[in-house]
Scaffold this motif. Structure first.
Motif, PDB file in Angstrom:
ATOM      1  N   ASN A  23      -5.531-123.101  10.662  1.00  0.00           N
ATOM      2  CA  ASN A  23      -4.470-123.526  10.138  1.00  0.00           C
ATOM      3  C   ASN A  23      -3.451-122.522   9.633  1.00  0.00           C
ATOM      4  N   CYS A  24      -3.959-121.251   9.041  1.00  0.00           N
ATOM      5  CA  CYS A  24      -3.132-120.330   8.337  1.00  0.00           C
ATOM      6  C   CYS A  24      -3.061-118.882   9.027  1.00  0.00           C
ATOM      7  N   SER A  25      -4.110-118.652   9.928  1.00  0.00           N
ATOM      8  CA  SER A  25      -4.131-117.143  10.287  1.00  0.00           C
ATOM      9  C   SER A  25      -3.183-116.704  11.350  1.00  0.00           C
ATOM     10  N   GLN A  26      -2.249-117.694  11.811  1.00  0.00           N
ATOM     11  CA  GLN A  26      -1.169-117.546  12.644  1.00  0.00           C
ATOM     12  C   GLN A  26      -0.286-116.580  11.979  1.00  0.00           C
ATOM     13  N   CYS A  27      -0.216-116.772  10.584  1.00  0.00           N
ATOM     14  CA  CYS A  27       0.978-116.193   9.755  1.00  0.00           C
ATOM     15  C   CYS A  27       0.204-115.180   8.587  1.00  0.00           C
ATOM     16  N   HIS A  28      -0.775-115.775   7.940  1.00  0.00           N
ATOM     17  CA  HIS A  28      -1.346-114.886   6.889  1.00  0.00           C
ATOM     18  C   HIS A  28      -2.613-114.182   7.267  1.00  0.00           C
ATOM     19  N   ALA A  29      -2.682-113.013   6.601  1.00  0.00           N
ATOM     20  CA  ALA A  29      -4.065-112.508   6.718  1.00  0.00           C
ATOM     21  C   ALA A  29      -4.967-113.268   5.908  1.00  0.00           C
ATOM     22  N   ILE A  30      -6.028-113.606   6.323  1.00  0.00           N
ATOM     23  CA  ILE A  30      -6.822-114.580   5.586  1.00  0.00           C
ATOM     24  C   ILE A  30      -8.255-113.925   5.332  1.00  0.00           C
ATOM     25  N   GLY A  31      -8.339-112.514   5.434  1.00  0.00           N
ATOM     26  CA  GLY A  31      -9.717-111.974   5.288  1.00  0.00           C
ATOM     27  C   GLY A  31      -9.501-111.003   3.981  1.00  0.00           C
ATOM     28  N   ARG A  32     -10.468-110.224   3.871  1.00  0.00           N
ATOM     29  CA  ARG A  32     -10.342-109.264   2.846  1.00  0.00           C
ATOM     30  C   ARG A  32      -9.516-107.962   2.980  1.00  0.00           C
ATOM     31  N   TYR A  33      -9.142-108.027   4.384  1.00  0.00           N
ATOM     32  CA  TYR A  33      -8.421-106.646   4.690  1.00  0.00           C
ATOM     33  C   TYR A  33      -7.486-107.029   5.625  1.00  0.00           C
ATOM     34  N   GLY A  34      -6.612-106.186   6.061  1.00  0.00           N
ATOM     35  CA  GLY A  34      -5.423-106.290   7.104  1.00  0.00           C
ATOM     36  C   GLY A  34      -4.100-106.962   6.302  1.00  0.00           C
ATOM     37  N   GLU A  35      -3.307-106.696   7.387  1.00  0.00           N
ATOM     38  CA  GLU A  35      -1.748-107.179   7.071  1.00  0.00           C
ATOM     39  C   GLU A  35      -1.590-108.581   7.743  1.00  0.00           C
ATOM     40  N   SER A  36      -0.651-109.398   6.922  1.00  0.00           N
ATOM     41  CA  SER A  36      -0.490-110.569   7.515  1.00  0.00           C
ATOM     42  C   SER A  36       0.303-110.509   8.845  1.00  0.00           C
ATOM     43  N   PRO A  37       0.081-111.175   9.866  1.00  0.00           N
ATOM     44  CA  PRO A  37       0.671-111.162  11.107  1.00  0.00           C
ATOM     45  C   PRO A  37       2.393-111.487  10.934  1.00  0.00           C
ATOM     46  N   LEU A  38       2.715-112.525   9.959  1.00  0.00           N
ATOM     47  CA  LEU A  38       4.044-112.564   9.566  1.00  0.00           C
ATOM     48  C   LEU A  38       4.228-111.746   8.251  1.00  0.00           C
ATOM     49  N   ALA A  39       5.242-110.814   8.274  1.00  0.00           N
ATOM     50  CA  ALA A  39       5.301-109.851   7.196  1.00  0.00           C
ATOM     51  C   ALA A  39       5.582-110.623   5.644  1.00  0.00           C
ATOM     52  N   ARG A  45      -5.764-113.019   0.152  1.00  0.00           N
ATOM     53  CA  ARG A  45      -6.752-112.132  -0.869  1.00  0.00           C
ATOM     54  C   ARG A  45      -5.855-111.593  -1.894  1.00  0.00           C
ATOM     55  N   THR A  46      -4.347-111.952  -1.749  1.00  0.00           N
ATOM     56  CA  THR A  46      -3.640-111.632  -3.137  1.00  0.00           C
ATOM     57  C   THR A  46      -2.968-112.924  -3.809  1.00  0.00           C
ATOM     58  N   LEU A  47      -3.459-114.051  -3.171  1.00  0.00           N
ATOM     59  CA  LEU A  47      -2.751-115.299  -3.723  1.00  0.00           C
ATOM     60  C   LEU A  47      -3.453-115.343  -5.138  1.00  0.00           C
ATOM     61  N   GLN A  48      -4.626-115.207  -5.512  1.00  0.00           N
ATOM     62  CA  GLN A  48      -5.159-115.552  -6.807  1.00  0.00           C
ATOM     63  C   GLN A  48      -4.365-114.797  -7.840  1.00  0.00           C
ATOM     64  N   ALA A  49      -3.956-113.522  -7.625  1.00  0.00           N
ATOM     65  CA  ALA A  49      -3.054-112.564  -8.380  1.00  0.00           C
ATOM     66  C   ALA A  49      -1.844-112.994  -8.639  1.00  0.00           C
ATOM     67  N   ARG A  50      -1.179-113.834  -7.503  1.00  0.00           N
ATOM     68  CA  ARG A  50       0.147-114.551  -7.895  1.00  0.00           C
ATOM     69  C   ARG A  50       0.209-115.871  -8.239  1.00  0.00           C
ATOM     70  N   TYR A  51      -0.823-116.485  -8.069  1.00  0.00           N
ATOM     71  CA  TYR A  51      -0.830-117.873  -8.814  1.00  0.00           C
ATOM     72  C   TYR A  51      -2.227-118.241  -9.167  1.00  0.00           C
ATOM     73  N   PRO A  52      -2.500-118.873 -10.204  1.00  0.00           N
ATOM     74  CA  PRO A  52      -3.617-119.439 -10.813  1.00  0.00           C
ATOM     75  C   PRO A  52      -4.446-120.322  -9.741  1.00  0.00           C
ATOM     76  N   VAL A  53      -5.588-120.351  -9.411  1.00  0.00           N
ATOM     77  CA  VAL A  53      -6.431-121.168  -8.652  1.00  0.00           C
ATOM     78  C   VAL A  53      -6.003-122.532  -8.891  1.00  0.00           C
ATOM     79  N   GLU A  54      -5.972-122.975 -10.179  1.00  0.00           N
ATOM     80  CA  GLU A  54      -5.548-124.455 -10.593  1.00  0.00           C
ATOM     81  C   GLU A  54      -4.210-124.750  -9.904  1.00  0.00           C
ATOM     82  N   ASP A  55      -3.192-123.860 -10.027  1.00  0.00           N
ATOM     83  CA  ASP A  55      -2.027-124.151  -9.483  1.00  0.00           C
ATOM     84  C   ASP A  55      -2.266-124.268  -7.845  1.00  0.00           C
ATOM     85  N   LEU A  56      -2.956-123.337  -7.495  1.00  0.00           N
ATOM     86  CA  LEU A  56      -3.013-123.698  -5.663  1.00  0.00           C
ATOM     87  C   LEU A  56      -3.730-124.734  -5.611  1.00  0.00           C
TER      88      LEU A  56
END
Length: 92
Positions: A23-39, A45-56
Motif C-alpha cells: 500500500n505504501c511503497s509506490q511513494c514511500h521508502a519503506i526499508g532501512r535505506y533508500g530514498e522515497s520514489p516520491l520526493a 524509517r524517519t516517521l518515528q523521529a517526526r511523529y510519536p508512535v502513539e500519534d501514528l
C-alpha cells in the motif's frame, strides 16, 4: 529456540512489511535505506523521529489524511495498525 513473544512479534513485523509494500511503497521508502520514489513522501524509517508512535497509531485508526491529494486515505483495523507499528519500530 525463539520465545513465543518474539515469534509473534516477527509475524507482526512481517505482516506490517507486506502491508507497507502493498500500500505504501509506490511513494514511500519503506526499508532501512533508500530514498522515497516520491520526493515529498517521507521515508518510513524517519516517521518515528517526526511523529510519536502513539500519534501514528491514532492516525492509522482514524484514517490518514494528508495535505497532498496524491496520498490515498487509509483506515486500518487494530491488527493492521499493530502490524504496521511493529514494522515501523523494526526499521528505526
Amino acid at each position: 529456540m525463539m520465545s513465543h513473544t518474539s515469534f509473534s512479534q516477527e509475524g507482526r513485523i512481517q505482516r506490517g512489511f507486506i502491508f507497507a509494500q502493498t500500500n505504501c511503497s509506490q511513494c514511500h521508502a519503506i526499508g532501512r535505506y533508500g530514498e522515497s520514489p516520491l520526493a515529498e513522501a517521507p521515508p518510513f524509517r524517519t516517521l518515528q523521529a517526526r511523529y510519536p508512535v502513539e500519534d501514528l497509531a491514532e492516525a492509522f485508526a482514524e484514517g490518514i489524511t494528508t495535505g497532498h491529494p496524491s496520498m490515498p486515505e487509509f483506515q486500518l483495523d487494530a491488527a493492521q495498525i499493530n502490524d504496521l507499528i511493529a514494522y515501523l519500530k523494526s526499521i528505526q
